[in-house]
Write a protein that holds these residues in place. Structure first.
Motif, PDB file in Angstrom:
ATOM      1  N   CYS A  58       0.855  -1.193   0.000  1.00 43.04           N
ATOM      2  CA  CYS A  58       0.000   0.000   0.000  1.00 43.04           C
ATOM      3  C   CYS A  58       0.891   1.242   0.000  1.00 43.04           C
ATOM      4  CB  CYS A  58      -0.897  -0.020   1.233  1.00 43.04           C
ATOM      5  SG  CYS A  58      -2.024   1.374   1.314  1.00 43.04           S
ATOM      6  N   ASP A  59       0.597   2.178  -0.868  1.00 45.53           N
ATOM      7  CA  ASP A  59       1.392   3.404  -0.974  1.00 45.53           C
ATOM      8  C   ASP A  59       1.157   4.368   0.179  1.00 45.53           C
ATOM      9  OD1 ASP A  59       2.501   2.546  -3.365  1.00 45.53           O
ATOM     10  OD2 ASP A  59       0.987   3.560  -4.592  1.00 45.53           O
ATOM     11  N   THR A  60       0.005   4.295   0.808  1.00 46.64           N
ATOM     12  CA  THR A  60      -0.351   5.296   1.814  1.00 46.64           C
ATOM     13  C   THR A  60      -0.181   4.842   3.256  1.00 46.64           C
ATOM     14  OG1 THR A  60      -2.668   4.627   1.675  1.00 46.64           O
ATOM     15  CG2 THR A  60      -1.976   6.447   0.265  1.00 46.64           C
ATOM     16  N   VAL A  61      -0.123   3.529   3.495  1.00 53.39           N
ATOM     17  CA  VAL A  61       0.006   3.015   4.860  1.00 53.39           C
ATOM     18  C   VAL A  61       1.198   2.065   4.915  1.00 53.39           C
ATOM     19  CG1 VAL A  61      -1.120   1.758   6.729  1.00 53.39           C
ATOM     20  CG2 VAL A  61      -2.493   3.206   5.219  1.00 53.39           C
ATOM     21  N   LYS A  62       2.214   2.448   5.664  1.00 52.47           N
ATOM     22  CA  LYS A  62       3.427   1.635   5.752  1.00 52.47           C
ATOM     23  C   LYS A  62       3.114   0.257   6.343  1.00 52.47           C
ATOM     24  CE  LYS A  62       8.096   1.490   7.450  1.00 52.47           C
ATOM     25  NZ  LYS A  62       9.205   2.199   8.059  1.00 52.47           N
ATOM     26  N   GLY A  63       3.594  -0.795   5.680  1.00 50.91           N
ATOM     27  CA  GLY A  63       3.401  -2.164   6.148  1.00 50.91           C
ATOM     28  C   GLY A  63       2.055  -2.766   5.780  1.00 50.91           C
ATOM     29  N   ALA A  64       1.200  -2.008   5.121  1.00 46.57           N
ATOM     30  CA  ALA A  64      -0.127  -2.504   4.748  1.00 46.57           C
ATOM     31  C   ALA A  64      -0.077  -3.181   3.379  1.00 46.57           C
ATOM     32  CB  ALA A  64      -1.142  -1.372   4.731  1.00 46.57           C
ATOM     33  N   ILE A  65      -0.992  -4.093   3.173  1.00 43.73           N
ATOM     34  CA  ILE A  65      -1.121  -4.813   1.909  1.00 43.73           C
ATOM     35  C   ILE A  65      -2.385  -4.337   1.210  1.00 43.73           C
ATOM     36  CG2 ILE A  65      -1.466  -7.075   0.846  1.00 43.73           C
ATOM     37  CD1 ILE A  65      -0.227  -8.284   3.396  1.00 43.73           C
ATOM     38  N   GLN A  66      -2.254  -4.058  -0.067  1.00 40.62           N
ATOM     39  CA  GLN A  66      -3.437  -3.733  -0.859  1.00 40.62           C
ATOM     40  C   GLN A  66      -3.794  -4.980  -1.652  1.00 40.62           C
ATOM     41  OE1 GLN A  66      -3.009  -0.328  -3.372  1.00 40.62           O
ATOM     42  NE2 GLN A  66      -5.178  -0.229  -3.811  1.00 40.62           N
ATOM     43  N   LEU A  67      -4.975  -5.503  -1.408  1.00 45.17           N
ATOM     44  CA  LEU A  67      -5.443  -6.711  -2.075  1.00 45.17           C
ATOM     45  C   LEU A  67      -6.372  -6.332  -3.214  1.00 45.17           C
ATOM     46  CD1 LEU A  67      -5.703  -9.823  -2.161  1.00 45.17           C
ATOM     47  CD2 LEU A  67      -7.651  -9.585  -0.603  1.00 45.17           C
ATOM     48  N   HIS A  68      -6.053  -6.824  -4.396  1.00 42.31           N
ATOM     49  CA  HIS A  68      -6.887  -6.599  -5.577  1.00 42.31           C
ATOM     50  C   HIS A  68      -7.661  -7.880  -5.850  1.00 42.31           C
ATOM     51  CE1 HIS A  68      -4.776  -2.863  -6.659  1.00 42.31           C
ATOM     52  NE2 HIS A  68      -3.712  -3.493  -6.176  1.00 42.31           N
ATOM     53  N   TYR A  69      -8.889  -7.714  -6.286  1.00 37.41           N
ATOM     54  CA  TYR A  69      -9.798  -8.835  -6.525  1.00 37.41           C
ATOM     55  C   TYR A  69     -10.499  -8.611  -7.849  1.00 37.41           C
ATOM     56  CZ  TYR A  69     -14.256 -11.329  -6.065  1.00 37.41           C
ATOM     57  OH  TYR A  69     -15.362 -12.116  -6.283  1.00 37.41           O
ATOM     58  N   TYR A  70     -10.522  -9.646  -8.681  1.00 36.93           N
ATOM     59  CA  TYR A  70     -11.241  -9.588  -9.945  1.00 36.93           C
ATOM     60  C   TYR A  70     -12.000 -10.890 -10.125  1.00 36.93           C
ATOM     61  CZ  TYR A  70     -12.228  -9.635 -14.905  1.00 36.93           C
ATOM     62  OH  TYR A  70     -12.868  -9.720 -16.102  1.00 36.93           O
ATOM     63  N   SER A  71     -13.240 -10.778 -10.568  1.00 29.85           N
ATOM     64  CA  SER A  71     -14.043 -11.970 -10.778  1.00 29.85           C
ATOM     65  C   SER A  71     -14.896 -11.813 -12.025  1.00 29.85           C
ATOM     66  CB  SER A  71     -14.954 -12.214  -9.580  1.00 29.85           C
ATOM     67  OG  SER A  71     -15.837 -13.286  -9.829  1.00 29.85           O
TER      68      SER A  71
END
Length: 79
Positions: A58-71
């Motif tokens: 995640c660009d805005t929160v240090k140590g955070a993961i941004q999870l992308h989902y497509y279905s």
């Protein structure tokens, strides 16, 4: 929804499959596509439309993961 799916899988004998996906949340999430591929190949001929997941920092929160989902099934998990 997520708690129900995880609980259902643990209660129905898929706990080893879920545990071997990775030892960290990032690894586990990154391996979801491989797990879905395995499931799809285990049931040939079924109309299984697996979602696609990918992680990035995640660009805005240090140590955070941004999870992308497509279905292909649409916004099943997204409000």
């Amino acid at each position: 929804f997520g708690h129900f799916v995880i609980r259902h899988h643990f209660d129905n004998g898929y706990d080893d499959l879920l545990r071997c996906q990775g030892s960290t949340l990032r690894q586990w999430l990154s391996n979801l596509n491989a797990m879905h591929d395995h499931i799809q190949k285990s049931f040939p001929g079924e109309d299984f439309q697996a979602p696609i997941f990918w992680c990035e920092d995640c660009d805005t929160v240090k140590g955070a993961i941004q999870l992308h989902y497509y279905s292909l099934r649409g916004t099943y998990l997204v409000p």
